[in-house]
Design a protein around this motif. Sequence first.
Motif, PDB file in Angstrom:
ATOM      1  N   ALA A   1      -0.167  11.835   6.662  1.00  0.00           N
ATOM      2  CA  ALA A   1      -0.497  10.717   5.782  1.00  0.00           C
ATOM      3  C   ALA A   1      -0.484   9.425   6.589  1.00  0.00           C
ATOM      4  CB  ALA A   1       0.488  10.637   4.621  1.00  0.00           C
ATOM      5  N   TRP A   2      -1.130   8.393   6.106  1.00  0.00           N
ATOM      6  CA  TRP A   2      -1.160   7.087   6.774  1.00  0.00           C
ATOM      7  C   TRP A   2      -1.066   5.994   5.722  1.00  0.00           C
ATOM      8  CZ3 TRP A   2      -5.362   3.534   6.424  1.00  0.00           C
ATOM      9  CH2 TRP A   2      -6.430   3.982   5.620  1.00  0.00           C
ATOM     10  N   ASP A   3      -0.735   4.752   6.201  1.00  0.00           N
ATOM     11  CA  ASP A   3      -0.503   3.629   5.296  1.00  0.00           C
ATOM     12  C   ASP A   3      -1.290   2.434   5.802  1.00  0.00           C
ATOM     13  OD1 ASP A   3       0.711   1.403   3.835  1.00  0.00           O
ATOM     14  OD2 ASP A   3       2.245   2.865   3.271  1.00  0.00           O
ATOM     15  N   GLN A   4      -1.873   1.658   4.920  1.00  0.00           N
ATOM     16  CA  GLN A   4      -2.713   0.514   5.297  1.00  0.00           C
ATOM     17  C   GLN A   4      -1.902  -0.731   5.624  1.00  0.00           C
ATOM     18  OE1 GLN A   4      -5.434   0.906   1.730  1.00  0.00           O
ATOM     19  NE2 GLN A   4      -6.920   0.274   3.286  1.00  0.00           N
ATOM     20  N   ASP A   5      -0.610  -0.717   5.311  1.00  0.00           N
ATOM     21  CA  ASP A   5       0.192  -1.907   5.609  1.00  0.00           C
ATOM     22  C   ASP A   5       0.193  -2.173   7.109  1.00  0.00           C
ATOM     23  OD1 ASP A   5       1.059  -2.655   2.975  1.00  0.00           O
ATOM     24  OD2 ASP A   5       2.277  -0.828   2.982  1.00  0.00           O
TER      25      ASP A   5
ATOM     26  N   SER B   1       3.960   0.543   7.435  1.00  0.00           N
ATOM     27  CA  SER B   1       2.786   1.352   7.771  1.00  0.00           C
ATOM     28  C   SER B   1       3.160   2.721   8.310  1.00  0.00           C
ATOM     29  CB  SER B   1       1.916   0.623   8.794  1.00  0.00           C
ATOM     30  OG  SER B   1       2.613   0.462  10.021  1.00  0.00           O
ATOM     31  N   GLN B   2       4.360   2.914   8.726  1.00  0.00           N
ATOM     32  CA  GLN B   2       4.769   4.207   9.254  1.00  0.00           C
ATOM     33  C   GLN B   2       5.276   5.107   8.132  1.00  0.00           C
ATOM     34  OE1 GLN B   2       7.618   3.720  12.391  1.00  0.00           O
ATOM     35  NE2 GLN B   2       6.176   2.694  13.772  1.00  0.00           N
ATOM     36  N   ILE B   3       4.976   6.453   8.273  1.00  0.00           N
ATOM     37  CA  ILE B   3       5.458   7.457   7.318  1.00  0.00           C
ATOM     38  C   ILE B   3       6.791   7.970   7.837  1.00  0.00           C
ATOM     39  CG2 ILE B   3       4.915   9.593   6.102  1.00  0.00           C
ATOM     40  CD1 ILE B   3       2.999   7.265   5.541  1.00  0.00           C
ATOM     41  N   CYS B   4       7.792   7.748   7.043  1.00  0.00           N
ATOM     42  CA  CYS B   4       9.135   8.126   7.478  1.00  0.00           C
ATOM     43  C   CYS B   4       9.590   9.475   6.943  1.00  0.00           C
ATOM     44  CB  CYS B   4      10.147   7.045   7.050  1.00  0.00           C
ATOM     45  SG  CYS B   4      10.081   5.561   8.081  1.00  0.00           S
TER      46      CYS B   4
ATOM     47  N   PHE C   1       0.835  -1.208   0.000  1.00  0.00           N
ATOM     48  CA  PHE C   1       0.000   0.000   0.000  1.00  0.00           C
ATOM     49  C   PHE C   1       0.869   1.256   0.000  1.00  0.00           C
ATOM     50  CE2 PHE C   1      -2.755  -3.215   1.924  1.00  0.00           C
ATOM     51  CZ  PHE C   1      -3.906  -3.068   1.148  1.00  0.00           C
ATOM     52  N   SER C   2       0.335   2.298  -0.690  1.00  0.00           N
ATOM     53  CA  SER C   2       1.015   3.595  -0.724  1.00  0.00           C
ATOM     54  C   SER C   2       0.427   4.507   0.344  1.00  0.00           C
ATOM     55  CB  SER C   2       0.841   4.265  -2.089  1.00  0.00           C
ATOM     56  OG  SER C   2       1.378   3.462  -3.112  1.00  0.00           O
ATOM     57  N   PRO C   3       1.187   5.451   0.820  1.00  0.00           N
ATOM     58  CA  PRO C   3       0.657   6.404   1.814  1.00  0.00           C
ATOM     59  C   PRO C   3      -0.502   7.223   1.229  1.00  0.00           C
ATOM     60  CG  PRO C   3       3.053   6.457   1.783  1.00  0.00           C
ATOM     61  CD  PRO C   3       2.638   5.640   0.608  1.00  0.00           C
TER      62      PRO C   3
ATOM     63  N   LYS D   1       8.064   3.827  -0.163  1.00  0.00           N
ATOM     64  CA  LYS D   1       7.009   3.851  -1.159  1.00  0.00           C
ATOM     65  C   LYS D   1       6.314   5.210  -1.084  1.00  0.00           C
ATOM     66  CE  LYS D   1       3.672   0.876  -3.380  1.00  0.00           C
ATOM     67  NZ  LYS D   1       3.185  -0.505  -3.464  1.00  0.00           N
ATOM     68  N   ARG D   2       6.155   5.864  -2.264  1.00  0.00           N
ATOM     69  CA  ARG D   2       5.628   7.233  -2.322  1.00  0.00           C
ATOM     70  C   ARG D   2       4.102   7.228  -2.342  1.00  0.00           C
ATOM     71  NH1 ARG D   2       7.539  11.959  -6.595  1.00  0.00           N
ATOM     72  NH2 ARG D   2       5.806  13.411  -6.203  1.00  0.00           N
ATOM     73  N   ALA D   3       3.560   8.326  -1.844  1.00  0.00           N
ATOM     74  CA  ALA D   3       2.113   8.482  -1.852  1.00  0.00           C
ATOM     75  C   ALA D   3       1.583   8.419  -3.282  1.00  0.00           C
ATOM     76  CB  ALA D   3       1.713   9.802  -1.197  1.00  0.00           C
ATOM     77  N   LYS D   4       0.412   7.793  -3.404  1.00  0.00           N
ATOM     78  CA  LYS D   4      -0.165   7.638  -4.727  1.00  0.00           C
ATOM     79  C   LYS D   4      -0.561   8.992  -5.317  1.00  0.00           C
ATOM     80  CE  LYS D   4      -3.701   4.984  -7.175  1.00  0.00           C
ATOM     81  NZ  LYS D   4      -4.809   3.997  -7.030  1.00  0.00           N
ATOM     82  N   GLU D   5      -1.085   9.903  -4.479  1.00  0.00           N
ATOM     83  CA  GLU D   5      -1.487  11.237  -4.928  1.00  0.00           C
ATOM     84  C   GLU D   5      -0.906  12.271  -3.976  1.00  0.00           C
ATOM     85  OE1 GLU D   5      -5.670  11.617  -5.256  1.00  0.00           O
ATOM     86  OE2 GLU D   5      -5.882  10.140  -6.879  1.00  0.00           O
ATOM     87  N   ASP D   6      -0.356  13.330  -4.580  1.00  0.00           N
ATOM     88  CA  ASP D   6       0.147  14.438  -3.773  1.00  0.00           C
ATOM     89  C   ASP D   6      -1.029  15.261  -3.259  1.00  0.00           C
ATOM     90  OD1 ASP D   6       2.612  13.493  -4.531  1.00  0.00           O
ATOM     91  OD2 ASP D   6       2.843  14.951  -6.168  1.00  0.00           O
TER      92      ASP D   6
END
Length: 909
Positions: free
Chosen positions: A163-167, A173-176, A136-138, A221-226
């Motif tokens: 942002a958040w991640d579904q993993d 799952s953490q945004i670094c 999953f992407s953020p 892994k980059r966010a799908k949409e900015d």
Amino acid sequence: MAKTVAFMAFLPCVFTVNKHKPWIETSYHGVITENMDTVLLDPPLVALDKDAPVPYAGEICAFKIYGQDAPFEAVVLNRTSGEGVLRASSPVDCESQKEYTFIIQAYDCGAGPSGADWKKSHKAVVHIQVDDVNEFSPVFRESLYKASVTEGKIYDSILQVEAWDQDCSPQYSQICNYEIVTSGTPFAIDRNGNIRNTERLSYDKQQSYKIMVTAFDCGQKRAKEDVAVHIEVKPVCKPGWQGWNKRVDYEPGTGSKQLFPKMHLETCDGPLSGVKVMVELQTNHIGKGCDRETYSEKSLQKLCGAASGSTDLLPAPSPSTNWTASLLTDSGRDSDLIYRFDGRQAANVPDHVVPQNLTDQFTVATWMKHGPSPGLRAEKETLLCNSDKTEMNRHHYSLYVHNCRLVFLLRRDFTQVDTFRPAEFHWKLEQICDKEWHYYVINVEFPAVTLFVDGVTYEPYLVTDDWPIHASKIDTQLTVGACWQAFSGPHSTNSMHFFLVATPRFTQYFHGSLSGLTIRPGRIETQKVISCLQACKEGLDINSLESLAKDIKFHFNPAQSVLVVEGEDVDSINTAMTKVSYINSRQFPTAGLRRLHITTTVQCFGEDTCLSIPDIKAVVMVLPPSEPRITIIGSNRLVRPASDLRGPLGVAPFKELHITSTVMKGDSFGGCECRDMFFLTTVQPGVMEVMHNLDYCDVLVIGEELNPDRESLEIHHSALLGKHLDATNSTSGISIYGVDSMAHYEQALRQVRYRNWRPATLSERRFRLTCSELNGRYTSNEFNLEVSVLHHSAPVEHVNHMAAQPQYMRPVHHPLMIHSLNSHIPAPPAATVVIVVCIAALVVIVVIGVYRIHATHQEGSRDEEEEVKDPEVDWNNSALTITVNPMEVTLNVGAKSVIFIGVLFLHWV
């Protein structure tokens, strides 16, 4: 024998009883990667049995799992060694379940091939952990982030994005990390999503910024949409109005439009006790001070319900009102009839126009625009003056401006009481010299004189008395724009000084602009009519008064060009200001700019003023209205017998008249649109029919003017009943005027009658009809109509022309007949042809003779009848004589003899 014994001894060992249970570890820990099927166990899955290597009893046949919905299965890889493997029976998802715990047991193969008497091991606990995959992407928690900053400050954090991640795993799952995608912006972001500015921002340089931000999880892994971040830069708090537009467009016919729908007052949190706002609509450059109706003065007076009988001293120039033709008009005023006087123009009003019955009650009214007089010594500037035409120089009554004072002079004639009487009435007002348009009305109820300026009453500050004027036989001259000074000798009497003047001339010229100068003798104007005549059609308004707060107070000036709003609470003031609107009720308003000026006063507790609020200057742009095209249609020619023209009603030239009005609209404009009193109906694509008022229609005589001794053009008073119409007529035509609908004008014009009681010499009479809206701002086409007289000689000439020229009949008819005969039978002998021709000619002669006898008898009867009806008419009998054929001379002398000879010839033949 020995071998046999040995075999028999071995058999009991093969079929021994299954004595021991399988053995496995008491607990296992396993790991499986999501979406994979193999589990890595620690320790490995191995089952041992002490019965080994005995077949079946020492072998492992199965592993069984006990657990609620555990998606796993255990498979024996080697029965002898007892090795097995743990697999996923269905896909496992870390996001759904991260760990599984269940029970596992090992089973041997029993005591024999049949699997009977199998034994199972003790229960072992298995713990399985599901490893995560970064699938999953953020995703940002908000679709848009907004913030505002004050210019000139450095912020540690303006706002925080998240942002958040579904993993399921902490790693994925953490945004670094967060990153600003937009380059060249004065902002930075840290790993926690806090945005700060890297330099001091300036409101004047840029009022807002839009930046794009992205996020990365710990697996990079980059966010799908900015996500977009809007940052508004606010100026350093300055008290003032915010959220208003410098220009507001107004479309004609839309009623009331809000001027400041999002306006609010910024007070920088100051403690306020009251706010006062004044909104001023500046329309001095439009027409006579604002957008008013530009109908003619008489039409306006009738529209406002004024009494009839007023005399317009400054009408539009025309053949019947030509004394204003030499005056300067102020062009470009949207058909508002304005005369400009520069100190060199004046006009003599004809004697037949001057009101002769000024009694103790009358009214003088005018629009005036006047500024301070040039020079140190101001001269009198005369608007209206009635003075001696010859010999003397007495002023009977006049209206003039002197040193920014308005003065009305009224000298009464001597009566039985020879005493001083009020003669001059003075008013000192700022309006007289402010270079703006004002409506002045002087109501005379002698000896009291009252002045109305823009509907407000003013009493004179000074009244001077004088002796009455001695009666004389000297005619007077009424002038506009100056005073007529006649020749007189140097003497003085009754406080009136006379100076030697070489030749009669104008003096005391007026400098300024005038419009609608009228005198109404016999009665004074009412306050209601005065207010109607000077009322503006545009102004300020407030929508939804019931929704205003109770502490709000407001009031308008009489013209509704100034609005004052007062209140104690800033929120209430803001609400009230959003409801301030502009309205223009004219059907065809004057296009152009109207300036708005807003001043604000703020009071604080214990202080008069505590905040300085800058003034606001904006404009209302009135868009051009759709201009109508007025069209007159009908029959262009009317032919009637002379008897109809001589009748008591005459003829109705415009009986089939129709008046329509259309405007051009865009293709997208369709259907029916009703705006106030402006009705549109579809005529054809892009064209709309407009129903609106007219203010006059003129029927002009083309060619020679009407001769009152034998013809007239008139309309009966009954045709105007129930309508706002009046009519005047003269030898040059007839004029119907008044503000009324096109339908009423149609009805009135159809009742116009033309009568000619001596039509003998009349061949045709031509008329031209034109109609107007807004005093000529919109005019119709010129509709020309010709009225012709059908004389008695017309049918006689037609018959005689056909009968008296048989040579034109022969080439047309006879050749066809001869051709038809030649194609079937032989040609007749020559004698037969001669006889036939002679018979035909003689028959024609006989018919003509009979007709002429009848016609002559009829002419004698008509002549006798006409002489009885109108002895003055001198009929010209030669007009009835047909000269096409010389034979007619003989017919006129002895038609009966010709007939007799013709009968004898026929008998002979």
